[in-house]
Write a protein that holds these residues in place. Structure first.
Motif, PDB file in Angstrom:
ATOM      1  N   GLU A  97       0.819  -1.220   0.000  1.00 55.31           N
ATOM      2  CA  GLU A  97       0.000   0.000   0.000  1.00 55.31           C
ATOM      3  C   GLU A  97       0.847   1.262   0.000  1.00 55.31           C
ATOM      4  O   GLU A  97       0.527   2.234  -0.671  1.00 55.31           O
ATOM      5  N   ARG A  98       1.917   1.256   0.796  1.00 54.29           N
ATOM      6  CA  ARG A  98       2.752   2.457   0.923  1.00 54.29           C
ATOM      7  C   ARG A  98       3.970   2.445  -0.002  1.00 54.29           C
ATOM      8  O   ARG A  98       4.774   3.363   0.028  1.00 54.29           O
ATOM      9  N   HIS A  99       4.091   1.382  -0.814  1.00 56.39           N
ATOM     10  CA  HIS A  99       5.226   1.260  -1.747  1.00 56.39           C
ATOM     11  C   HIS A  99       6.546   1.400  -0.977  1.00 56.39           C
ATOM     12  O   HIS A  99       7.435   2.165  -1.341  1.00 56.39           O
ATOM     13  N   THR A 100       6.622   0.661   0.125  1.00 50.80           N
ATOM     14  CA  THR A 100       7.772   0.711   1.023  1.00 50.80           C
ATOM     15  C   THR A 100       8.573  -0.576   0.916  1.00 50.80           C
ATOM     16  O   THR A 100       8.009  -1.658   0.936  1.00 50.80           O
ATOM     17  N   ARG A 101       9.884  -0.443   0.804  1.00 46.37           N
ATOM     18  CA  ARG A 101      10.736  -1.629   0.698  1.00 46.37           C
ATOM     19  C   ARG A 101      11.421  -1.989   2.012  1.00 46.37           C
ATOM     20  O   ARG A 101      11.911  -3.099   2.166  1.00 46.37           O
ATOM     21  N   TYR A 102      11.491  -1.044   2.940  1.00 48.87           N
ATOM     22  CA  TYR A 102      12.194  -1.272   4.205  1.00 48.87           C
ATOM     23  C   TYR A 102      11.312  -0.815   5.351  1.00 48.87           C
ATOM     24  O   TYR A 102      10.735   0.273   5.314  1.00 48.87           O
ATOM     25  N   LEU A 103      11.237  -1.650   6.381  1.00 47.49           N
ATOM     26  CA  LEU A 103      10.331  -1.379   7.496  1.00 47.49           C
ATOM     27  C   LEU A 103      11.062  -1.554   8.825  1.00 47.49           C
ATOM     28  O   LEU A 103      11.462  -2.677   9.164  1.00 47.49           O
ATOM     29  N   PRO A 104      11.268  -0.465   9.566  1.00 48.00           N
ATOM     30  CA  PRO A 104      11.850  -0.606  10.906  1.00 48.00           C
ATOM     31  C   PRO A 104      10.881  -1.352  11.817  1.00 48.00           C
ATOM     32  O   PRO A 104       9.661  -1.171  11.732  1.00 48.00           O
ATOM     33  N   VAL A 105      11.437  -2.187  12.685  1.00 47.89           N
ATOM     34  CA  VAL A 105      10.637  -2.955  13.630  1.00 47.89           C
ATOM     35  C   VAL A 105      10.885  -2.372  15.017  1.00 47.89           C
ATOM     36  O   VAL A 105      12.020  -2.369  15.499  1.00 47.89           O
ATOM     37  N   LEU A 106       9.819  -1.872  15.635  1.00 43.47           N
ATOM     38  CA  LEU A 106       9.929  -1.250  16.948  1.00 43.47           C
ATOM     39  C   LEU A 106       9.153  -2.041  17.986  1.00 43.47           C
ATOM     40  O   LEU A 106       8.015  -2.453  17.742  1.00 43.47           O
ATOM     41  N   ASP A 107       9.780  -2.250  19.132  1.00 44.19           N
ATOM     42  CA  ASP A 107       9.098  -2.815  20.293  1.00 44.19           C
ATOM     43  C   ASP A 107       9.000  -1.668  21.285  1.00 44.19           C
ATOM     44  O   ASP A 107       9.989  -1.306  21.918  1.00 44.19           O
ATOM     45  N   ASN A 108       7.818  -1.078  21.384  1.00 42.09           N
ATOM     46  CA  ASN A 108       7.617   0.206  22.041  1.00 42.09           C
ATOM     47  C   ASN A 108       8.483   1.221  21.284  1.00 42.09           C
ATOM     48  O   ASN A 108       8.261   1.447  20.125  1.00 42.09           O
ATOM     49  N   ARG A 109       9.504   1.776  21.926  1.00 40.15           N
ATOM     50  CA  ARG A 109      10.375   2.733  21.223  1.00 40.15           C
ATOM     51  C   ARG A 109      11.741   2.138  20.909  1.00 40.15           C
ATOM     52  O   ARG A 109      12.612   2.823  20.380  1.00 40.15           O
ATOM     53  N   THR A 110      11.922   0.845  21.210  1.00 35.41           N
ATOM     54  CA  THR A 110      13.210   0.190  20.981  1.00 35.41           C
ATOM     55  C   THR A 110      13.267  -0.394  19.579  1.00 35.41           C
ATOM     56  O   THR A 110      12.394  -1.166  19.181  1.00 35.41           O
ATOM     57  N   LEU A 111      14.311  -0.026  18.836  1.00 36.77           N
ATOM     58  CA  LEU A 111      14.510  -0.547  17.493  1.00 36.77           C
ATOM     59  C   LEU A 111      15.010  -1.987  17.582  1.00 36.77           C
ATOM     60  O   LEU A 111      16.058  -2.254  18.150  1.00 36.77           O
ATOM     61  N   MET A 112      14.239  -2.909  16.993  1.00 43.20           N
ATOM     62  CA  MET A 112      14.587  -4.331  17.030  1.00 43.20           C
ATOM     63  C   MET A 112      15.285  -4.783  15.752  1.00 43.20           C
ATOM     64  O   MET A 112      15.965  -5.802  15.742  1.00 43.20           O
ATOM     65  N   GLY A 113      15.096  -4.037  14.679  1.00 46.45           N
ATOM     66  CA  GLY A 113      15.690  -4.406  13.409  1.00 46.45           C
ATOM     67  C   GLY A 113      14.966  -3.742  12.263  1.00 46.45           C
ATOM     68  O   GLY A 113      14.078  -2.908  12.477  1.00 46.45           O
TER      69      GLY A 113
END
Length: 151
Positions: A97-113
Motif C-alpha cells: 500500500e505504501r510502496h515501502t521496501r524497508y520497514l523498521p521494527v519497533l518494540d515500544n520505542r526500541t529498534l529491534m531491526g
C-alpha cells in the motif's frame, strides 16, 4: 508467521546513522555493506529512514550530484513501522500500500531491526516450501486401504 520470526532468521545486524551525517558518507556506508537502507537515530529514538529512493530523488533534483546535504534534509522523517508481533500478511499489505521496501521494527520505542521486502518474500517462500514438504511426506505415508473381497 510474525515479524519476530523473520528477524530471527535474518539476524540482528543494524546500520544506523544520525540526521547530521553527510549524505555522501551514508551512500558510502550503504555501498560498503551492500544494504538499501539506513536507520536514522537521534538521542536513542528512530527519527527517519534513508533508502536508495531518497538518494535517487536527491540526485535527480541536483543534476546527478548529492551535493553537501546531511541526511536530515532528505530522509523520510515519518517511516512506516511495525512491531515484532505484526503478522507477515499484514506487513506485506502495508508495504504494498505504501510502496515501502524497508520497514523498521519497533518494540515500544526500541529498534529491534529492519525488514525488507526481500526478507518478507524469502520467509514466505521458505514457509511454503516447508509446508509443501510436510504435505508430500504426509501423502507419501498415507495408509493403503484394504481391498474388500467379494463374497
Amino acid at each position: 508467521m510474525k515479524v519476530s520470526d523473520i528477524l530471527q532468521l535474518k539476524g540482528n545486524t543494524l546500520f544506523t546513522v544520525t540526521p547530521d551525517t553527510p549524505l555522501m558518507q551514508a551512500v558510502q556506508a550503504m555501498a560498503e555493506h551492500d544494504i538499501g537502507s539506513l536507520v536514522v537515530m537521534e538521542y536513542g529514538d528512530l527519527v527517519g529512514m534513508l533508502t536508495f529512493r531518497e538518494i535517487i530523488e536527491t540526485m535527480a533534483a541536483n543534476n546527478g550530484t548529492l551535493g553537501t546535504h546531511s541526511i536530515r534534509k532528505v530522509m523520510d522523517d515519518a517511516p512506516l513501522t511495525c512491531t515484532p508481533e505484526t503478522d507477515v500478511n499484514e506487513v506485506r499489505r502495508m508495504m504494498l500500500e505504501r510502496h515501502t521496501r524497508y520497514l523498521p521494527v519497533l518494540d515500544n520505542r526500541t529498534l529491534m531491526g529492519v525488514i525488507s521486502f526481500y526478507d518478507v518474500a524469502k520467509s514466505v517462500v521458505e514457509e511454503q516450501s516447508f509446508e509443501n514438504k510436510m504435505l508430500k511426506a504426509y501423502i507419501r505415508d498415507w495408509p493403503e486401504e484394504k481391498e474388500e473381497r467379494a463374497s
